[in-house]
Design a protein around this motif. Structure first.
Motif, mmCIF file in Angstrom:
data_model
loop_
_atom_site.group_PDB
_atom_site.id
_atom_site.type_symbol
_atom_site.label_atom_id
_atom_site.label_comp_id
_atom_site.label_asym_id
_atom_site.label_seq_id
_atom_site.Cartn_x
_atom_site.Cartn_y
_atom_site.Cartn_z
ATOM 1 N N ASN A 2 36.711 50.426 58.919
ATOM 2 C CA ASN A 2 37.960 50.905 59.532
ATOM 3 C C ASN A 2 39.061 51.189 58.531
ATOM 4 O O ASN A 2 40.121 51.675 58.880
ATOM 5 N N GLU B 47 35.450 53.932 72.938
ATOM 6 C CA GLU B 47 35.714 54.446 71.590
ATOM 7 C C GLU B 47 35.221 55.891 71.546
ATOM 8 O O GLU B 47 34.668 56.379 72.534
ATOM 9 N N GLY C 147 38.741 46.360 65.223
ATOM 10 C CA GLY C 147 37.779 46.875 64.250
ATOM 11 C C GLY C 147 36.667 45.898 63.964
ATOM 12 O O GLY C 147 36.199 45.166 64.847
#
Lengths: 353, 353
Positions: free
Chosen positions: A53, B293, B303
């Motif tokens: 991420n 998502e 995350g």
């Protein structure tokens, strides 16, 4: 009722999640960390952004640390190590050595979250010249520079014009004894490639790989992004040697897609070093008499359907102590191990009074 | 105290582990499964052996099921679906429809473990001829045969002499809208290749792949084993078309290592179909208002450092409902979700009386 707590060994992502999890269930937990601060490898090795991420490692780990601080159920001991173990659950004796000397405890359950170490590319893989050439560095050295907001040639301090990553250094390699794939290096190299291209738009970046193991969402979230948005060049190839010519390092090998030899000068070569069991992991396995699986990590029993339970009652494993693990693996295993450890206290009547 | 339990939706590996976990902490749990029996995809799709340990799927899943049976804290409801949701935690109303009609419950927390579905290779990828040629089958069709202890050409019922796997069918493919790597297909294909070679030592087996994503211990435990012990031929190549010639199917494409076109007759072509969010996963996301998502799976927040927590309080996700997942992922996430759900009950004072 006996008053017992859970001992979590290791303050990285898996250990932090485990400690938080045990306390969230209302059970007391002691988390010990050998280093002088919590955070594990992302903090101790100065990671820049986390994969996939790309959040700031210090901030993200800082939040995990904050979540376990100032909780009366959680006893945090840094600069603390296990130096001796005797007996077995429910009468397991653990001797700790910390800043204020030695301490003897009797935890009700133990979670081993002692992680991995980075492969040392000078030790067994001489062909990459890690200790010979300043401009041959590792993924970890690169993280440190990126964390400091820069990326330069170590030999000159100047920004490089051409950089490459060499994948699978210390992984998938029978000769050095590391047969496993370290799972995360393809993702981390691609992430660092993006960061370098972001910092240095004029620098060409290559990744020499055998297979790009960009599983799940890493495929488009990092791999495609690196290629399409950041123009990173991924080349399927085998590198056989890194030598020096003038002030550059030269990567020699074969481009296996084009079927031709390659010899490419680079300003910086980054070795994508893999994972090995950490010394702490090997040591805890020895002290707690935890069997190792065939690669030297702590074995969980029950195969794929039982990821954190070891063959020793009351002792659980989480994160890369059990094998190559990404952050998701470590965090999920940390939670799962917390559950098992707390359940173990409950079932064996070892709950805190 | 209010009397609330945890509702686990889905009876596959993640759901079974979650239900066991909640009950191990002493909290009541109801596990519902749409199908008429527990076990999830390994049972419902007749898997032969599980990847990577090659244990018998029915036995291994049977043990997981047995561990939740006859426990007064666990209410098992098969042939049961969620048909409506209203309100929000701690006053969340869930309507179920089961064999004995409708039921209204107010769980304190919910774990969505509704898994994935296999990509349908006829729907969008016409070039492989799945619905045209009897001898073009999928990984799933192959499991069914292997479970029955045989592997034959569907068109003749005879053992094949030459078989291939085509990887990444329905994965890593922007054109069909599935950008993700499904994570497990390389491992499953290699496992099936081993099983076919074991059953039919005279049958040649090929695997056409882009990258072999044999992460962690899969590298030597399945991939090397397939090559060295079972002589499976892994060929890096791109397949562009599957056609028919005489009584064989012909695979056309390019061998990208040798850099030459290939055209190989096969008796059976096995399409390594990937994962997509199951209908149950999409439906639960809708009913519980869980954000998805970007790939259409249920989003976890935070995350990599937070794998099971959704943005809706009290609702957690585990296993392939959250993205492509192998068995380890599903089981670790099941445990982690059980911990979070139980902690949520505890913190919100929703514990059973």
């Amino acid at each position: 009722m006996l008053k017992k707590n859970v001992l979590v060994i290791g303050g990285g992502p898996a250990g932090l999640e485990a400690a938080r999890g045990v306390a969230d269930l209302g059970y007391p937990v002691k988390i010990i960390e050998k280093a002088d601060r919590l955070g594990g490898m992302p903090i101790l090795a100065d990671y820049a952004a986390l994969t996939p991420n790309m959040v700031n490692a210090e901030e993200a780990m800082g939040e995990m640390i904050q979540r376990i601080e100032n909780d009366e159920l959680i006893d945090i001991c840094t600069s603390t190590e296990v130096i001796g173990v005797s007996g077995s659950s429910p009468e397991i004796n653990v001797n700790l050595k910390g800043p204020e000397g030695e301490e003897h405890i009797q935890p009700g359950s133990v979670i081993v979250a002692t992680g991995f170490k980075h492969f040392d590319p000078g030790k067994e893989t001489q062909m990459y010249g890690y200790y010979e050439f300043d401009d041959v560095i590792t993924l970890v050295d690169t993280e440190k520079m990126l964390k400091a907001g820069k990326f330069v040639r170590p030999s000159t301090g100047e920004p490089p014009k051409q950089v490459c990553f060499i994948q699978c250094v210390g992984s998938r390699d029978r000769q050095i004894g590391n047969a496993w794939c370290s799972k995360v290096c393809c993702g981390i190299a691609s992430k660092e490639a993006i960061e370098i291209r972001h910092l240095l738009p004029d620098c060409k970046v290559f990744v020499f790989y055998i297979d790009m193991r960009m599983y799940g969402f890493w495929e488009d979230e990092i791999y495609w992004k690196a290629q399409e948005k950041y123009k990173v060049n991924f080349i399927r190839g085998i590198v056989t040697e890194v030598t020096k010519r003038g002030d550059q390092v030269v990567v020699k090998g074969e481009d296996t897609t084009m079927g031709r030899p390659m010899e490419v000068p680079m300003d910086v070569v980054i070795l994508s070093v893999g994972m090995e069991p950490s010394e702490g992991t090997s040591r805890m396995a020895e002290l707690f008499q935890l069997p190792l699986e065939s690669h030297g990590y702590i074995e969980s029993i029950g195969g794929a359907l039982n990821t954190v339970v070891t063959s020793v009652p009351g002792i659980f494993v989480a994160g890369a102590a059990g094998g190559p693990a990404d952050l998701e693996d470590s965090v999920s295993m940390g939670g799962a191990a917390a559950l098992k450890a707390a359940s173990y206290l409950r079932k064996t009547g070892l709950l805190a009074a």
